[in-house]
Design an enzyme around this catalytic site. Structure first.
Site, PDB file in Angstrom:
ATOM      1  N   ILE A  23       0.994  -1.337   0.294  1.00 46.21           N
ATOM      2  CA  ILE A  23      -0.377  -0.487  -0.273  1.00 46.21           C
ATOM      3  C   ILE A  23       0.709   1.255   0.422  1.00 46.21           C
ATOM      4  CG2 ILE A  23      -1.863   1.527   1.483  1.00 46.21           C
ATOM      5  CD1 ILE A  23      -2.211  -1.633   2.765  1.00 46.21           C
ATOM      6  N   HIS A  24       0.680   1.343  -1.208  1.00 49.90           N
ATOM      7  CA  HIS A  24       1.714   2.809  -0.961  1.00 49.90           C
ATOM      8  C   HIS A  24       0.788   3.913  -1.174  1.00 49.90           C
ATOM      9  CE1 HIS A  24       5.854   3.984  -2.549  1.00 49.90           C
ATOM     10  NE2 HIS A  24       5.567   5.178  -3.158  1.00 49.90           N
TER      11      HIS A  24
ATOM     12  N   CYS B 244      10.665   7.012  -0.216  1.00 50.06           N
ATOM     13  CA  CYS B 244       9.769   6.421  -1.814  1.00 50.06           C
ATOM     14  C   CYS B 244      10.127   5.727  -2.550  1.00 50.06           C
ATOM     15  CB  CYS B 244       8.169   7.501  -1.485  1.00 50.06           C
ATOM     16  SG  CYS B 244       8.091   8.239   0.077  1.00 50.06           S
TER      17      CYS B 244
ATOM     18  N   ASP C 123      -0.268  12.226  10.598  1.00 48.75           N
ATOM     19  CA  ASP C 123      -0.554  11.490  10.036  1.00 48.75           C
ATOM     20  C   ASP C 123      -2.102  11.711   9.001  1.00 48.75           C
ATOM     21  OD1 ASP C 123      -0.954   9.230   7.893  1.00 48.75           O
ATOM     22  OD2 ASP C 123       0.585   7.678   9.362  1.00 48.75           O
TER      23      ASP C 123
ATOM     24  N   ARG D 294      -3.675   9.739   6.778  1.00 51.98           N
ATOM     25  CA  ARG D 294      -4.255   9.232   5.725  1.00 51.98           C
ATOM     26  C   ARG D 294      -5.660   8.924   6.231  1.00 51.98           C
ATOM     27  NH1 ARG D 294       1.278   6.646   4.580  1.00 51.98           N
ATOM     28  NH2 ARG D 294       1.983   7.108   6.871  1.00 51.98           N
TER      29      ARG D 294
HETATM   30  N1  LIG Z   1       3.808  15.665   5.809  1.00 52.23           N
HETATM   31  C1  LIG Z   1       4.539  15.172   5.058  1.00 52.23           C
HETATM   32  N2  LIG Z   1       4.780  13.960   4.306  1.00 52.23           N
HETATM   33  C2  LIG Z   1       5.764  13.230   3.919  1.00 52.23           C
HETATM   34  C3  LIG Z   1       7.302  13.118   4.481  1.00 52.23           C
HETATM   35  N3  LIG Z   1       8.642  12.685   3.907  1.00 52.23           N
HETATM   36  C4  LIG Z   1       6.747  12.350   3.294  1.00 52.23           C
HETATM   37  N4  LIG Z   1       6.135  12.518   3.238  1.00 52.23           N
HETATM   38  C5  LIG Z   1       5.028  11.264   2.750  1.00 52.23           C
HETATM   39  O1  LIG Z   1       4.948  10.409   3.217  1.00 52.23           O
HETATM   40  C6  LIG Z   1       4.097   9.509   3.017  1.00 52.23           C
HETATM   41  C7  LIG Z   1       4.870   8.372   3.196  1.00 52.23           C
HETATM   42  O2  LIG Z   1       4.367   7.409   4.005  1.00 52.23           O
HETATM   43  P1  LIG Z   1       5.744   6.984   5.179  1.00 52.23           P
HETATM   44  O3  LIG Z   1       5.527   7.397   6.618  1.00 52.23           O
HETATM   45  O4  LIG Z   1       7.271   7.389   4.787  1.00 52.23           O
HETATM   46  O5  LIG Z   1       6.043   5.522   4.679  1.00 52.23           O
HETATM   47  P2  LIG Z   1       4.734   5.293   4.956  1.00 52.23           P
HETATM   48  O6  LIG Z   1       4.257   4.661   3.546  1.00 52.23           O
HETATM   49  O7  LIG Z   1       3.721   4.920   6.535  1.00 52.23           O
HETATM   50  O8  LIG Z   1       5.388   3.309   5.658  1.00 52.23           O
HETATM   51  P3  LIG Z   1       5.682   2.379   4.890  1.00 52.23           P
HETATM   52  O9  LIG Z   1       4.860   1.360   4.742  1.00 52.23           O
HETATM   53  O10 LIG Z   1       7.102   1.091   5.337  1.00 52.23           O
HETATM   54  O11 LIG Z   1       6.357   2.807   3.642  1.00 52.23           O
HETATM   55  C8  LIG Z   1       4.229  10.110   1.444  1.00 52.23           C
HETATM   56  O12 LIG Z   1       2.477  10.385   1.045  1.00 52.23           O
HETATM   57  C9  LIG Z   1       5.219  11.078   1.741  1.00 52.23           C
HETATM   58  O13 LIG Z   1       4.212  12.428   0.248  1.00 52.23           O
HETATM   59  C10 LIG Z   1       7.318  14.641   5.148  1.00 52.23           C
HETATM   60  O14 LIG Z   1       8.312  15.167   6.066  1.00 52.23           O
HETATM   61  N5  LIG Z   1       5.714  15.375   5.641  1.00 52.23           N
HETATM   62 ZN   LIG Z   2       8.422  10.404  -0.478  1.00 50.77          ZN
END
Ligand SMILES: Nc1nc2c(ncn2[C@@H]2O[C@H](COP(=O)(O)OP(=O)(O)OP(=O)(O)O)[C@@H](O)[C@H]2O)c(=O)[nH]1
Ligand SMILES: [Zn+2]
Length: 204
Positions: free
Chosen positions: A50-51, A67, A126, A128
């Site tokens: 899930i990206h 990412c 977060d 999401r």
């Molecule tokens: N608000 C914010 N979003 C970020 C930042 N850096 C990356 N993102 C966003 O974080 C999201 C990815 O989430 P992550 O927390 O890196 O990883 P994850 O998807 O929760 O976890 P994994 O499945 O392990 O990769 C993407 O939507 C990125 O655009 C930041 O500094 N600030």
């Molecule tokens: Zn990123």
């Protein structure tokens, strides 16, 4: 939230031929994707990623995060097994959007970590919402997954949608000198699990 399936097509990639399935959130107008490879109907748990959208990392080669490397690694792992799916959700910047992510990056350039920057902008750490996934999973007939992630919140979110997570597969890749603090904050403040010592708070 109403997610509507729109259409599917082929997507040739350096890792092989995927099928690309498009979905629309009819309330927000946001467009989401699933890339699949292999037969979805075998009944075997589906290798899945899930990206969350990260334009800067996924498309612009940014080294501020992990990412882009994670996306490529997921495509590679699916190609090796010959079966799997990438749910590409348009939740840029952990749900705050691209322009707010640039605002957050600016605050990080001035010393804030990723969580502090979101909070200074008035957002949660977060934002999401994984309920988008429900219709997409149903459409593909997915009942159980082997999830490539370091984020326990994703595992919980998928389980809450009634999908069995038979295995969490660590998805650690893309560490570089520019994202050490970012990974460290993910581990220290957002609860991400890292098997090796990457992202440990002592690294800061
Ligand atoms: N608000 C914010 N979003 C970020 C930042 N850096 C990356 N993102 C966003 O974080 C999201 C990815 O989430 P992550 O927390 O890196 O990883 P994850 O998807 O929760 O976890 P994994 O499945 O392990 O990769 C993407 O939507 C990125 O655009 C930041 O500094 N600030
Ligand atoms: Zn990123």
């Amino acid at each position: 939230m109403t997610i509507r399936y729109v259409e599917s097509s082929k997507l040739p990639t350096p890792w092989g031929m995927f099928a690309m399935h498009g979905f629309e959130d009819t309330e927000s107008g946001k467009e989401h994707l699933v890339l699949t490879m292999g037969d979805m109907d075998t009944g075997e748990p589906l290798l899945a990623r899930i990206h969350s959208e990260c334009l800067t990392g996924d498309a612009l080669f940014s080294l501020r995060c992990d990412c882009g490397a994670q996306l490529q690694h997921a495509m590679h792992r699916i190609a090796i097994e010959g079966r799997g799916a990438i749910f590409y959700l348009r939740q840029e910047g952990r749900g705050i959007g691209l322009l707010n992510k640039i605002r957050a990056y600016h605050l990080q350039d001035c010393g804030a970590d990723t969580v502090e920057a979101n909070e200074q902008l008035g957002f949660g750490a977060d934002m999401r919402d994984y309920s988008i996934l429900k219709s997409m999973l149903e459409h593909l007939g997915v009942k159980s997954v082997r999830l490539m992630t370091n984020n326990p919140r994703k595992v919980k979110a998928v389980e809450e949608l009634g999908i069995e997570v038979v295995e969490r597969l660590p998805h650690e890749t893309g560490r570089n000198p520019h994202n050490v603090k970012y990974l460290s904050t993910k581990k220290g403040k957002l609860g991400h699990l890292f098997e090796d010592d990457q992202g440990s708070p002592e690294d800061e």
